[in-house]
Design an enzyme around this catalytic site. Structure first.
Site: not given
Ligand SMILES: Cc1cc2nc3c(=O)[nH]c(=O)nc-3n(C[C@H](O)[C@H](O)[C@H](O)COP(=O)(O)OP(=O)(O)OC[C@H]3O[C@@H](n4cnc5c(N)ncnc54)[C@H](O)[C@@H]3O)c2cc1C
Length: 512
Positions: A76, A81, A84-85, A149, A215-216, A219-222, A349, A487, A492
């Site tokens: 994020c 996020c 991107k924003k 980890g 890809g659409s 993420v692609g569209l943004e 995720d 308004h 509204e």
């Molecule tokens: C382009 C884009 C735009 C987005 N826009 C939005 C938005 O507008 N609004 C919204 O709500 N969501 C948005 N998202 C989605 C959002 O970013 C994710 O849903 C969110 O970050 C997920 O959080 P998380 O904690 O699950 O994982 P992440 O934020 O991905 O964090 C995981 C972390 O773990 C680390 N990691 C991975 N493996 C290991 C390991 N073995 N040991 C130690 N560290 C490790 C990674 O490097 C990362 O730092 C967007 C995503 C993308 C790609």
């Protein structure tokens, strides 16, 4: 080799000794070790520490295939996020500058955009957030370890530094919040060698130039939206449909607006190969899947937005028997974020069936910490999660798509209220408002409980966040009608809707 083997035995003895002492004393290095310092992992670790737990969080960023890397905070903050924003905002300002002239602003000369200025500003902001996260962890007494980890057993995590140094940590509970990374197609020559992903675009120092976005998804569209908005020649290649999983009528409005805004679309096309020409440009060959004809064009950049893959491979989950979904590779979790192995939890995720959104990861992380540290029993409610697509015309929604509502309730079981409206801001600017639309899907009968709310228009996320609260409280169409509008706003229009789709009447809002 012998020395290496001796080393290994010594290491094994250490582990066994640790496990042995742990079993004798019932003590661990930490109450909680979190792997992954993204949205979810940070929220979970900070909450647990505030509740008095001894907590460590491991975060490690594997550089992208192009070598892009970033700091603490996860997707994020660094490649999602936030940048991107901000780039979306850069694009909106471009449109506002055009509007400004109609509102009387005297802007002399041509207005053009400078990528390095925007990128440096965005990247500096992201770095400040990285720093802020480190400070917060320190303040809340969470031990931050920049280590990759993996799991050794249900109470032991191995951390590996960039230099290859191992650190072993034991914990009563282990949380996996390692998120996902963008995928590259595996069957397209040159795709990875010459292409970039969302892990790179926000960190480019130089403009990507003429760009093909493959890809659409949102993420692609943004990405295509903000690239177009800052003046770059941008094409989106779509194999089947745009915004899969979202309401398809709304998806069409979003892409129609983008087409009018200047984004090109190559519909029903699939890329075949990417070659670098002597000029340095990228030649993309693709097939029109309807005619079977082959086409070629050259671009400065190709951005793959073809989905994301979970970060599970390097975690050693198979050895421990942590159940994964074979198709998606994500971790199978229960309602309480538990995995198939006791003391190991996963969310965000990386977990199967969860929305891939920051607020859900944060909330799930906090609630999990409270359950682990403070005897809470509150579970995360994954229903009614609102979301926004930050395309040139923003789209936000909460609840069911019309397709899903029909599937669940039948065509006659729902009533759809809709309206085409013109934001006041568009009038003087003479902007086309054909795609500014609101749709509220209600249960047929009674007070007509709202099943889904969809909105395209300026500040769609801001508008929908408020309605999401009503939705969470079980709002009905009657409640909407009882609500007084503010308004003059776009929001509204939501509380003024009275035309049903079924009626076939013109849904264009007229008058004030
Ligand atoms: C382009 C884009 C735009 C987005 N826009 C939005 C938005 O507008 N609004 C919204 O709500 N969501 C948005 N998202 C989605 C959002 O970013 C994710 O849903 C969110 O970050 C997920 O959080 P998380 O904690 O699950 O994982 P992440 O934020 O991905 O964090 C995981 C972390 O773990 C680390 N990691 C991975 N493996 C290991 C390991 N073995 N040991 C130690 N560290 C490790 C990674 O490097 C990362 O730092 C967007 C995503 C993308 C790609």
């Amino acid at each position: 080799m012998a020395a290496l083997c001796r080393g290994r035995h010594r290491w094994r003895r250490t582990i066994h000794f640790r496990v042995f002492t742990r079993n004798l004393t019932g003590k661990y290095d930490y109450d909680l070790v979190v792997i992954g310092g993204g949205s979810g992992g940070l929220a979970c670790s900070k909450e647990a520490a505030q509740l008095g737990q001894r907590v460590a969080v491991l975060d490690y960023v594997e550089p992208s295939a192009k070598g892009t890397k970033w700091g603490l905070g996860g997707t994020c903050v660094n490649v999602g996020c936030i940048p991107k924003k901000l780039m979306h905002q850069a694009a909106l300002l471009g449109a506002a500058v055009k509007d400004a002239k109609k509102y009387g602003w005297q802007i002399s000369g041509t207005v053009c955009h400078d990528w390095p200025t925007m990128a440096a500003a965005v990247q500096n902001h992201v770095r400040s957030l990285n720093w802020g996260h480190r400070v917060q962890l320190q303040d809340k007494k969470v031990k931050y370890l920049n280590l990759r980890g993996s799991l050794m057993d249900e109470h032991t995590v191995k951390g590996l530094s960039k230099a290859g140094k191992e650190t072993i940590l034991t914990a009563k509970n282990i949380v996996i919040a390692t998120g996902g990374r963008p995928k590259y197609p595996t069957n397209i020559p040159g795709a990875m060698e010459h292409g970039i992903t969302s892990d790179d675009i926000f960190w480019l120092k130089k403009s990507p130039g003429k760009t093909l976005v493959v890809g659409s998804s949102y993420v692609g569209l943004e990405c295509a939206g903000f690239l177009t908005g800052i003046g770059l020649d941008t094409t989106v290649m779509v194999r089947s449909i745009a915004l899969r999983g979202f309401d398809q009528q709304m998806a069409a409005l979003v892409t129609d607006y983008m087409e009018a805004y200047g984004t090109k679309f190559a519909w029903q096309c699939a890329p075949k190969r990417v070659d670098r020409l002597p000029s340095g440009d990228l030649q993309v060959t693709w097939t029109d899947t309807q005619t079977g004809n082959e086409h070629k064009d050259t671009y400065n950049s190709v951005l793959w937005a073809v989905g994301r893959a979970p970060e599970t491979k390097a975690l050693g989950l198979d050895k421990l028997g942590v159940k994964l979904n074979k198709k998606t590779g994500k971790i199978v979790v229960g309602a309480d974020e538990s995995t198939s192995v006791p003391n190991i939890f996963a969310f965000g995720d990386i977990s199967e069936g969860r929305p891939e959104l920051t607020p859900t990861a944060i909330k799930a992380g906090k609630l999990l910490a409270r359950r682990l540290a403070a005897n809470s029993t509150e579970l995360m409610n994954y229903d009614n999660v609102p979301t926004t697509v930050f395309t040139p015309l923003e789209y936000a929604c909460v609840g069911l798509s019309e397709e899903e509502a029909e599937k669940r309730h039948g065509k006659d079981g729902i009533e759809v209220y809709h309206a085409f409206y013109k934001p006041l801001e568009f009038t003087i600017a003479e902007r086309d408002a054909s795609q500014c639309y609101i749709k509220v899907i209600c249960e047929q009968g009674g007070d007509q409980r709202i099943l889904g709310l969809h909105f395209t228009g300026p500040n769609a996320g801001e508008v929908t966040q408020g309605f999401a609260l009503g939705f969470q409280c079980g709002a009905t169409y009657s409640h909407l009608l009882q609500t007084v509008g503010i308004h003059p706003t776009c929001a509204e229009e939501v509380v003024k809707m009275n035309i049903t789709k079924r009626s076939g009447l013109d849904a264009t809002v007229t008058g004030c």
